[in-house]
Write a protein that holds these residues in place. Structure first.
Motif, PDB file in Angstrom:
ATOM      1  N   VAL A  29       0.525  -1.221   0.069  1.00 23.36           N
ATOM      2  CA  VAL A  29      -0.018  -0.239   0.271  1.00 23.36           C
ATOM      3  C   VAL A  29       0.989   1.234  -0.061  1.00 23.36           C
ATOM      4  CG1 VAL A  29      -1.575   1.368   1.471  1.00 23.36           C
ATOM      5  CG2 VAL A  29      -2.050  -0.987   1.099  1.00 23.36           C
ATOM      6  N   ILE A  30       1.766   1.371   0.893  1.00 19.80           N
ATOM      7  CA  ILE A  30       2.554   2.423   0.967  1.00 19.80           C
ATOM      8  C   ILE A  30       3.453   2.691  -0.279  1.00 19.80           C
ATOM      9  CG2 ILE A  30       4.687   3.451   2.164  1.00 19.80           C
ATOM     10  CD1 ILE A  30       3.623   2.076   4.823  1.00 19.80           C
ATOM     11  N   THR A  31       4.145   1.766  -0.797  1.00 20.23           N
ATOM     12  CA  THR A  31       4.898   1.826  -1.803  1.00 20.23           C
ATOM     13  C   THR A  31       4.117   2.195  -3.427  1.00 20.23           C
ATOM     14  OG1 THR A  31       6.250  -0.020  -1.241  1.00 20.23           O
ATOM     15  CG2 THR A  31       6.321   0.550  -3.617  1.00 20.23           C
ATOM     16  N   THR A  32       2.807   1.909  -3.217  1.00 17.35           N
ATOM     17  CA  THR A  32       1.989   2.345  -4.371  1.00 17.35           C
ATOM     18  C   THR A  32       1.445   3.708  -4.382  1.00 17.35           C
ATOM     19  OG1 THR A  32       1.162   0.141  -4.771  1.00 17.35           O
ATOM     20  CG2 THR A  32      -0.094   1.766  -5.428  1.00 17.35           C
ATOM     21  N   THR A  33       1.162   4.154  -2.971  1.00 18.21           N
ATOM     22  CA  THR A  33       0.815   5.442  -2.567  1.00 18.21           C
ATOM     23  C   THR A  33       1.919   6.376  -2.920  1.00 18.21           C
ATOM     24  OG1 THR A  33      -0.622   4.472  -0.995  1.00 18.21           O
ATOM     25  CG2 THR A  33       0.006   6.955  -0.978  1.00 18.21           C
ATOM     26  N   GLU A  34       2.998   5.953  -2.794  1.00 23.17           N
ATOM     27  CA  GLU A  34       3.790   6.901  -2.780  1.00 23.17           C
ATOM     28  C   GLU A  34       4.294   7.065  -4.448  1.00 23.17           C
ATOM     29  OE1 GLU A  34       8.571   7.511  -0.722  1.00 23.17           O
ATOM     30  OE2 GLU A  34       8.057   5.451  -1.777  1.00 23.17           O
ATOM     31  N   ALA A  55       4.095  11.238  -8.722  1.00 24.09           N
ATOM     32  CA  ALA A  55       3.778  11.748  -9.973  1.00 24.09           C
ATOM     33  C   ALA A  55       3.050  13.255 -10.122  1.00 24.09           C
ATOM     34  CB  ALA A  55       2.691  10.985 -10.828  1.00 24.09           C
ATOM     35  N   HIS A  56       2.602  13.472  -8.715  1.00 19.09           N
ATOM     36  CA  HIS A  56       1.963  14.942  -8.502  1.00 19.09           C
ATOM     37  C   HIS A  56       2.959  15.655  -7.676  1.00 19.09           C
ATOM     38  CE1 HIS A  56      -1.630  12.488  -9.503  1.00 19.09           C
ATOM     39  NE2 HIS A  56      -2.294  13.492  -9.759  1.00 19.09           N
ATOM     40  N   GLY A  57       4.086  15.486  -7.374  1.00 23.58           N
ATOM     41  CA  GLY A  57       4.992  16.207  -6.777  1.00 23.58           C
ATOM     42  C   GLY A  57       4.828  16.427  -5.390  1.00 23.58           C
ATOM     43  N   ILE A  58       3.857  15.438  -4.742  1.00 25.29           N
ATOM     44  CA  ILE A  58       3.547  15.653  -3.428  1.00 25.29           C
ATOM     45  C   ILE A  58       4.273  14.405  -2.517  1.00 25.29           C
ATOM     46  CG2 ILE A  58       1.593  15.281  -1.883  1.00 25.29           C
ATOM     47  CD1 ILE A  58      -0.260  16.159  -4.176  1.00 25.29           C
ATOM     48  N   PRO A  59       4.779  14.960  -1.224  1.00 19.89           N
ATOM     49  CA  PRO A  59       5.639  14.101  -0.649  1.00 19.89           C
ATOM     50  C   PRO A  59       4.642  13.549   0.339  1.00 19.89           C
ATOM     51  CG  PRO A  59       5.695  16.461   0.443  1.00 19.89           C
ATOM     52  CD  PRO A  59       5.130  16.461  -0.688  1.00 19.89           C
ATOM     53  N   LEU A  60       5.298  12.024   0.812  1.00 24.00           N
ATOM     54  CA  LEU A  60       4.552  11.136   1.626  1.00 24.00           C
ATOM     55  C   LEU A  60       5.161  11.096   2.824  1.00 24.00           C
ATOM     56  CD1 LEU A  60       2.104   8.969   2.024  1.00 24.00           C
ATOM     57  CD2 LEU A  60       3.804   7.522   1.063  1.00 24.00           C
ATOM     58  N   THR A  61       4.074  11.204   3.985  1.00 24.10           N
ATOM     59  CA  THR A  61       4.641  11.099   5.371  1.00 24.10           C
ATOM     60  C   THR A  61       3.882   9.859   5.835  1.00 24.10           C
ATOM     61  OG1 THR A  61       4.801  13.637   6.003  1.00 24.10           O
ATOM     62  CG2 THR A  61       4.539  11.711   7.929  1.00 24.10           C
ATOM     63  N   VAL A  62       4.754   8.728   6.867  1.00 23.93           N
ATOM     64  CA  VAL A  62       4.056   7.451   6.868  1.00 23.93           C
ATOM     65  C   VAL A  62       4.046   7.567   8.294  1.00 23.93           C
ATOM     66  CG1 VAL A  62       4.203   4.796   6.916  1.00 23.93           C
ATOM     67  CG2 VAL A  62       4.914   6.231   4.886  1.00 23.93           C
ATOM     68  N   MET A  63       2.792   7.272   9.000  1.00 18.28           N
ATOM     69  CA  MET A  63       2.786   7.330  10.349  1.00 18.28           C
ATOM     70  C   MET A  63       2.079   5.936  10.848  1.00 18.28           C
ATOM     71  SD  MET A  63       1.409  11.364  10.779  1.00 18.28           S
ATOM     72  CE  MET A  63       1.727  11.522  12.357  1.00 18.28           C
ATOM     73  N   THR A  64       2.478   5.201  12.101  1.00 19.73           N
ATOM     74  CA  THR A  64       1.579   4.580  12.612  1.00 19.73           C
ATOM     75  C   THR A  64       0.842   4.905  13.727  1.00 19.73           C
ATOM     76  OG1 THR A  64       3.479   3.912  13.921  1.00 19.73           O
ATOM     77  CG2 THR A  64       3.310   2.713  11.941  1.00 19.73           C
ATOM     78  N   ALA A  65      -0.357   4.320  13.965  1.00 24.89           N
ATOM     79  CA  ALA A  65      -1.112   4.783  15.139  1.00 24.89           C
ATOM     80  C   ALA A  65      -1.979   3.681  15.900  1.00 24.89           C
ATOM     81  CB  ALA A  65      -2.093   5.706  14.785  1.00 24.89           C
ATOM     82  N   ALA A  66      -1.144   2.885  16.693  1.00 26.51           N
ATOM     83  CA  ALA A  66      -1.815   1.893  17.439  1.00 26.51           C
ATOM     84  C   ALA A  66      -2.706   2.605  18.368  1.00 26.51           C
ATOM     85  CB  ALA A  66      -0.736   1.019  18.046  1.00 26.51           C
ATOM     86  N   VAL A 113      -8.571   2.889   3.379  1.00 22.94           N
ATOM     87  CA  VAL A 113      -8.104   2.133   2.672  1.00 22.94           C
ATOM     88  C   VAL A 113      -8.452   0.644   3.182  1.00 22.94           C
ATOM     89  CG1 VAL A 113      -6.128   0.461   1.712  1.00 22.94           C
ATOM     90  CG2 VAL A 113      -5.952   2.982   1.722  1.00 22.94           C
ATOM     91  N   GLY A 114      -9.987   0.293   2.885  1.00 22.49           N
ATOM     92  CA  GLY A 114     -10.593  -0.626   3.295  1.00 22.49           C
ATOM     93  C   GLY A 114     -11.773  -0.104   4.184  1.00 22.49           C
ATOM     94  N   LEU A 173      -6.037  -1.001  -5.403  1.00 22.75           N
ATOM     95  CA  LEU A 173      -6.724  -0.461  -4.299  1.00 22.75           C
ATOM     96  C   LEU A 173      -6.184   0.805  -3.801  1.00 22.75           C
ATOM     97  CD1 LEU A 173      -9.148  -1.285  -2.070  1.00 22.75           C
ATOM     98  CD2 LEU A 173      -7.036  -1.884  -0.752  1.00 22.75           C
ATOM     99  N   ALA A 174      -4.609   0.805  -3.581  1.00 19.59           N
ATOM    100  CA  ALA A 174      -3.927   1.890  -2.917  1.00 19.59           C
ATOM    101  C   ALA A 174      -3.924   3.031  -3.849  1.00 19.59           C
ATOM    102  CB  ALA A 174      -2.654   1.302  -2.595  1.00 19.59           C
ATOM    103  N   ALA A 175      -3.577   2.759  -5.182  1.00 18.88           N
ATOM    104  CA  ALA A 175      -3.692   3.797  -6.330  1.00 18.88           C
ATOM    105  C   ALA A 175      -4.874   4.442  -6.311  1.00 18.88           C
ATOM    106  CB  ALA A 175      -3.417   3.030  -7.544  1.00 18.88           C
ATOM    107  N   LEU A 176      -6.107   3.584  -6.387  1.00 20.57           N
ATOM    108  CA  LEU A 176      -7.398   4.375  -6.496  1.00 20.57           C
ATOM    109  C   LEU A 176      -7.611   5.141  -5.266  1.00 20.57           C
ATOM    110  CD1 LEU A 176     -10.036   4.819  -7.983  1.00 20.57           C
ATOM    111  CD2 LEU A 176     -10.565   2.584  -7.139  1.00 20.57           C
TER     112      LEU A 176
END
Length: 338
Positions: free
Chosen positions: A86-91, A96-107, A151-152, A300-303
């Protein structure tokens, strides 16, 4: 033009103080579940939208930031293939839009650390992964006014736009395949019951077996990890020594079941058929290779990412679809294990 409701009005409608209402919006643990529900009910009734500080810059795409928030402990990012995909595809979509991605976890226990960063205006959009029942961050994001795409399918009672797989039909396909193969002593290893995808897979599987006249199917619960798959398979073998088929709600747990069966002297698929779910890389490395239900994770992730960008105004072509909740099909992939 009518004035937008204020936080003070939300607090009054909920019967709490403005400070308490504010703590609910920032995900504070110092708020009871009933109070949190009162505040979110008031937010929903009044149509309150949290005001966010304006971002600097020109408003171009390069000024935007998107966060992928995984509702799991950080270590799961490195052990569960689904999250990496999911993260790889989202990135890729955001790059492609020049937008940076931040990855966070939230248990759930760490959401008080994550929530303030998300609702304070630090990000412009959130892709939420693994939203579970009673997770405080999920209900806070739903009322925050920040563009969010799950996602889901999100938990029942939480209004968030989402993209999902047909998990119910995936479970149904697995059951039908085992029945057509002549299996009759069938058991299941389900995922966490608080996760909608897990429930849908199990309901599709159990419902199909019930319609075929099989009642009381044993179910062991895991958390999609290898160790939980081992423990679940061991429990099923003790409960049902003569079982001839196992459906596992993830390929990692299915691979663990195959290993456990082999150690118990049971041959796969001769003695026990095993069907997984995901079509993750491990499905092709397991011996025998896994029959599994393929979920189109990258699609799923791309959409989801494109629809999130559409709701943020960063991808105009997707904006007209941003209000829908697409559900992608799953597909049974037959290999050697069943």
């Amino acid at each position: 033009m009518p004035e937008l409701p204020t936080l003070a009005q939300v607090a009054a409608a909920a019967g709490v103080s403005p400070a308490t209402a504010s703590r609910v919006l920032t995900g504070s643990v110092r708020v009871t579940t009933s109070t949190r529900r009162q505040v979110h009910d008031a937010i929903s009734r009044l149509g309150y939208v949290r005001h966010r500080a304006p971002r600097g810059g020109s408003g171009r795409r390069s000024d935007l930031t998107v966060a992928v928030v995984v509702c799991e402990p950080a270590q799961r990012l490195f052990t569960e293939p689904f999250y990496a995909r999911v993260i790889t595809t989202t990135e890729e979509v955001l790059a492609a839009h020049g937008i940076p991605l931040t990855v966070m976890t939230a248990a759930s226990t760490a959401s008080t650390v994550t929530t303030p960063q998300l609702v304070s205006g630090a990000v412009d959009g959130v892709l939420l992964v693994g939203a579970r029942d009673r997770h405080p961050l999920v209900v806070t994001l739903a009322a925050s006014g920040i563009p969010v795409r799950s996602v889901g399918r999100p938990p029942d009672g939480v209004e968030l736009p989402y993209v999902d797989m047909d998990n119910y039909d995936g479970g149904k396909q697995a059951a039908e395949h085992l029945l057509l193969g002549g299996r009759r002593a069938i058991a299941a290893i389900a995922g966490p019951p608080g996760l909608p995808a897990s429930r849908d897979r199990l309901e599709g599987f159990i419902g199909t077996l019930t319609q075929a006249g099989m009642a009381g199917v044993p179910v062991a619960y895991g958390d999609f990890t290898h160790s939980s798959g081992v423990h679940a398979a061991q429990w099923l073998l003790r409960r049902m020594p003569h079982l001839d088929a196992i459906f596992a709600a993830s390929d990692v747990m299915a691979a663990a079941a195959v290993q456990t069966l082999r150690r118990a002297g049971r041959r796969v698929p001769d003695d026990v058929a095993v069907v997984g779910f995901d079509d993750a890389p491990v499905a092709r490395r397991t011996s025998p290779t896994l029959t599994t239900v393929r979920q189109p994770v990258e699609e799923l992730a791309a959409l989801a990412a494109r629809l999130l960008l559409g709701s943020m105004g960063a991808e105009p072509g997707a904006a007209k679809h941003a209000g829908g909740n697409p559900t992608l099909p799953t597909e049974l992939v037959v290999r050697e294990s069943a």
